[in-house]
Design a protein around this motif. Structure first.
Motif, mmCIF file in Angstrom:
data_model
loop_
_atom_site.group_PDB
_atom_site.id
_atom_site.type_symbol
_atom_site.label_atom_id
_atom_site.label_comp_id
_atom_site.label_asym_id
_atom_site.label_seq_id
_atom_site.Cartn_x
_atom_site.Cartn_y
_atom_site.Cartn_z
ATOM 1 N N THR A 8 -24.786 12.024 2.280
ATOM 2 C CA THR A 8 -23.971 12.588 3.013
ATOM 3 C C THR A 8 -24.560 13.190 4.591
ATOM 4 O O THR A 8 -25.906 13.608 4.437
ATOM 5 N N CYS A 40 -21.291 9.053 3.727
ATOM 6 C CA CYS A 40 -20.141 10.002 3.979
ATOM 7 C C CYS A 40 -20.387 10.860 5.163
ATOM 8 O O CYS A 40 -21.318 11.768 4.607
ATOM 9 N N HIS A 41 -19.745 10.917 6.234
ATOM 10 C CA HIS A 41 -20.290 11.712 7.302
ATOM 11 C C HIS A 41 -19.252 12.891 7.328
ATOM 12 O O HIS A 41 -18.030 12.648 6.921
ATOM 13 N N MET A 42 -19.665 14.098 7.529
ATOM 14 C CA MET A 42 -18.970 15.261 7.567
ATOM 15 C C MET A 42 -18.075 15.126 9.077
ATOM 16 O O MET A 42 -18.564 14.471 9.897
ATOM 17 N N SER A 47 -19.720 20.586 9.916
ATOM 18 C CA SER A 47 -21.116 20.572 9.104
ATOM 19 C C SER A 47 -21.459 21.723 8.451
ATOM 20 O O SER A 47 -22.187 21.655 7.604
ATOM 21 N N ASN A 50 -21.546 21.119 4.785
ATOM 22 C CA ASN A 50 -22.727 20.416 4.126
ATOM 23 C C ASN A 50 -23.542 21.131 3.179
ATOM 24 O O ASN A 50 -24.181 22.155 3.778
ATOM 25 N N ASN A 125 -16.925 6.640 6.769
ATOM 26 C CA ASN A 125 -17.054 6.344 5.191
ATOM 27 C C ASN A 125 -17.422 4.764 5.448
ATOM 28 O O ASN A 125 -16.440 4.090 5.466
#
Length: 289
Positions: A8, A40-42, A47, A50, A125
């Protein structure tokens, strides 16, 4: 014994979803370890979701508060000594390697990565596989090597997965706007000529986009499936032609009360669209265009 790794990451910085070096080095790590690496990026601006930020960095900051960070050893040891009553343990070590700056990663480099973009926001993603992309088809057919990636036929772009509406609804929308679009086009040509027609209607240069294609292109543009240039490639026109089509159709959509909801799918190249359509459960597979 692991076969997959999930990462992530935030949306920006050195591990941002736009950073090409990040994807390139992850592909190298996947090839080295044999792991399928899923990232999987925020989403931008989130953020705070996270969990690593809350469960790790806050305790590190509390552990080294008030301590002058005078050397690398002090920094690494302060991080590694962080623990919590709930069982947090941290491993930290100094990376003495040097990393070159100014490295350029080209479009062809990105296209060659063994990367699969997910159906939901493929820009945020995606999975990098340890094996390179399958090149057996090119090896079996040398004539196909070096050719541009296949582009989907225009009728395939009517797929409900792309347009967000059933084909009958799309046809109804096109029929509803067709007459008004033709009238507006005739009015613009009248202004350009400065007078009435000399030749019969239909003579002269043909439109690069049919009325149906103009409506379809606008729907796909408002669905935010990709950039303007990508959509222009899919319809075989330049960016200016597609922009003009959107500017003509979009006000009519608003006037008729149509709201086009953005899609969660994102594409970067025509090949991405072709691959998506090949796996679409709603698309009817035809043998030829």
């Amino acid at each position: 014994a692991a076969t997959r790794l999930l990462i992530t990451a935030d949306a920006g910085g050195s591990n941002g979803y736009r950073t090409r070096a990040w994807k390139t080095e992850l592909a190298a790590l996947a090839a080295e370890t044999g792991l399928d690496i899923t990232v999987c990026h925020m989403p931008p601006g989130t953020s705070k979701w996270n969990k690593i930020e809350h469960r790790l960095f806050s305790h590190i900051s509390m552990n080294w508060r008030g301590r002058p960070l005078t050397s690398h050893d002090v920094i690494v040891n302060s991080i590694a000594a962080t623990t919590t009553r709930t069982g947090l343990k941290v491993h930290a070590e100094l990376d003495p390697d040097t990393y070159d700056t100014g490295i350029k990663v080209t479009d062809s480099d990105i296209d060659a990565l063994p990367m699969h973009r997910h159906r939901f926001h493929g820009d945020w993603n995606y999975t990098l596989h340890p094996q390179p992309r399958d090149t057996t088809s090119a090896a079996k057919n040398p004539r196909s090597a070096g050719r541009p990636s296949p582009q989907p036929c225009t009728w395939r772009l009517r797929d409900p997965e792309l347009t967000g509406m059933p084909e009958p609804a799309l046809d109804e929308l096109i029929n509803q706007l067709a007459q008004k679009l033709d009238e507006l086009r005739e009015h613009r040509r009248l202004q350009q000529r400065g007078g009435e027609r000399i030749r019969a209607r239909g003579a002269g240069a043909k439109a690069k986009l049919t009325t149906a294609d103009r409506v379809l292109a606008t729907v796909l543009y408002l669905r935010k499936l990709g950039t303007r240039d990508l959509l222009a490639q899919l319809f075989g026109v330049n960016g200016s032609t597609l922009t003009r089509a959107v500017h003509h159709v979009q006000p009519l959509l608003a006037k008729h009360g149509y709201t086009i909801q953005p899609s969660t799918a994102r594409f970067r190249t025509p090949a991405d669209v072709t691959a998506f359509l090949a796996n679409s459960s709603t698309a009817e597979i035809k043998s030829a265009c």
